[in-house]
Design a protein around this motif. Sequence first.
Motif: not given
Length: 771
Positions: A480, A455-456, A768, A400, A478, A453
């Motif tokens: 995240a 995600e983590c 993740d 991601r 965000t 952007e």
Amino acid sequence: MPVVGWRIRVRGVVQGVGFRPHVWRLARDDRLAGQVLNDGAGVVIEAWGAAAALESFLRRLREAPPPLARIDAIEREALGGAPPYPDFRIVESREGAVSTGVVPDAATCPECLAEIFDPANRRYRYAFTNCTHCGPRLSIIRAIPYDRANTAMAGFTMCAECAAEYGDPADRRFHAQPNACPVCGPQLWLEDRRGPIECDDPITEVAERLTAGGIAAIKGIGGFHLACDARNEGVVAELRRRKRRESKPLAVMARNVSQITGFCAISPAELELLGGPAAPIVLLDKVEDMLAPSVAPGQGRIGVMLPYTPLHHLLMAAVEGPLVMTSGNLSEEPQATANEDARARLSGISDCWLMHDRDIVNRLDDSVMRLDKPGPQILRRARGLAPDPLPLASGFSHARLLLAMGGELKSSFCLLKDGQAIVSQHLGDLEEAATHADYRKAIGLFRDTFRFEPECVAVDLHPDYHSTRWGEALAEETGARLVRVQHHHAHLASCLAEHGMEPADDATLGIVLDGLGLGTDQTIWGGEILLGGYGGFQRVGHFAPVALPGGAQAMREPWRNTVAHLAAAFGEDWQGRIAGTTVARMLAERPVAMIEQMIRQGVNAPLSSSAGRLFDAMAAALGVCPDRQGYEGEAAMALEALAAPHLRHAGPYSIDVEAEGGPRIIAWHDLWAAVIDDLNSGVETGVIAARFHLGLADMLARVATAIAEAAGITRLALSGGVMQNRIVLESLHGALTERGFEVLTQSRVPANDGGLSLGQAVVAAVSDQGE
């Protein structure tokens, strides 16, 4: 002859580097029909022609890409039907598909260099000459897409001749966004504290002032430099006084290689580093004393660079000798980039300012490299190297979108996207407010530029790092996932990542030596042997913990570490053990009783396994920087320089290793006993320093061998800031390689905290994926 068609996809650094016109020229040479375009994954070529011509085209594409391109992969498949055009064309990128990255700023190419010294050329002596193969990139971009309107060149409208070059695929300036000439481009001028200086040629005038002993602020490609005659001790010492830079080495710019050989030795491989598109500062061994002693006091190496912009080439051609070319700032501040800021902040340092009217949008320090026996090592990754993406192993291709925030010192951040790691330029120490502001600005730019952007978000374990706090805020903003990564685990993972290790094949023994980082047990680590990979690790060995009296103050005052180490090695009677030595005389003038009390009571004296503080302790014991370090690593660098001449005839010290059913603990009693005995015997301090370095490397090699063999491990990784010590790195690498191990060292990102964000990114990606 039958006509066949191929669709060819090229991945790597292939956008914004003149790749499409290069393909166009090759295709026309081989009489192919078809088209080339950019898309979100790279470059797509659709070509028709004779099979032999297509094979020739592909071979030449692979073997000779444009100077700033890097091909990571070429894939091809058969293509049916007829070509869309009777010839070969460059077509517009597919709408919404392109996410063109930003390539690093590149040194002046040979063609542009020839033009600026050719009186018959329209760009003769023009300081902003560039083309698709060279010139500013990251330093001038404001937003995406990367076109002139979104750069610092937006205010300079191309003249008819420049516009014709820009629009011609056969011209090397095709789509070169900073393209300009004296008619339509940026201009230079010289000023002093009273205002503009009337002169026919600002470069000639500033060269005369430098030759006469002046100090000049020179606006470069990524920031201002402060320049002076590197042979004039008086002016170099004065520059240090005004800049408040007591002892940290100053970089030197030389006109050419012939000039460098007047004061440094240079190998063909070092010359290749110096003369490449990145044009970094390269640390070279000093051989002559033609430079002022204050350039690099107490050091055996000098940081040297060649001119990398037309302005620098013109300036160096106008002065007789090499120039000091150091960052335009007061010590510890960020480099000045804006004209008004430079006037204000450098007014007490510079006698004059060589200015221009092209904005520096993104600050870029000079990159710093060194060539060691294992290969090139990046000490600071910035201009010319960042933000070149690093391809990762295939196991990261579906990770991601991930943002890793880096550490507190030598900060960088890293974006992980599409199986690549995009590591930012060196941004500096986040404790300084202006640097922290630059760091946040750069993260915003990269997020916009790469349409990113997260995600983590990955951060260091230390809760008080500015990078950790900002990462926590971004994750909350965000939505995240937040991943906390142990400092030394990130160092190990960084080394694995740059060597393309797969997550399923990452079992490695890491020797990670640095100043400090928060451990998983909430104590301060720094001399670590870790067994594991991206997904986790075991702490299978470490340096014996020793107090840090005064905490951060112990990092600045090496003598405190000497007291702590001697007390840990010899107990309460440590002062009796060193009586009569030069160490005792050095400590007699200092508040030792206060330090002892702090250690006994555990007040502001946390225990740490820091390797960096061991070097500080040894340096102070031998009379090197005992009172205070003027910059991080000064004592260790001076200790290494002291040791270097004695390595061939100095045998290693013996160092204890305790192994009682748990992690192997490297203790220091025998080391310090041998050092004190040598001091009592009148052994030269340089010999003692050499024995320390060799003993440390010998011990680490023996311990690592025993652990690796017991675990069935054949791969070792060396990382952490202490691995920038050439003696330790080369000795350790040589000993382990001779034992048959695969030994990984760092060459794509720094082994110091500048590479930490890459390690955080890959650790977080594996974590993740396992969720």
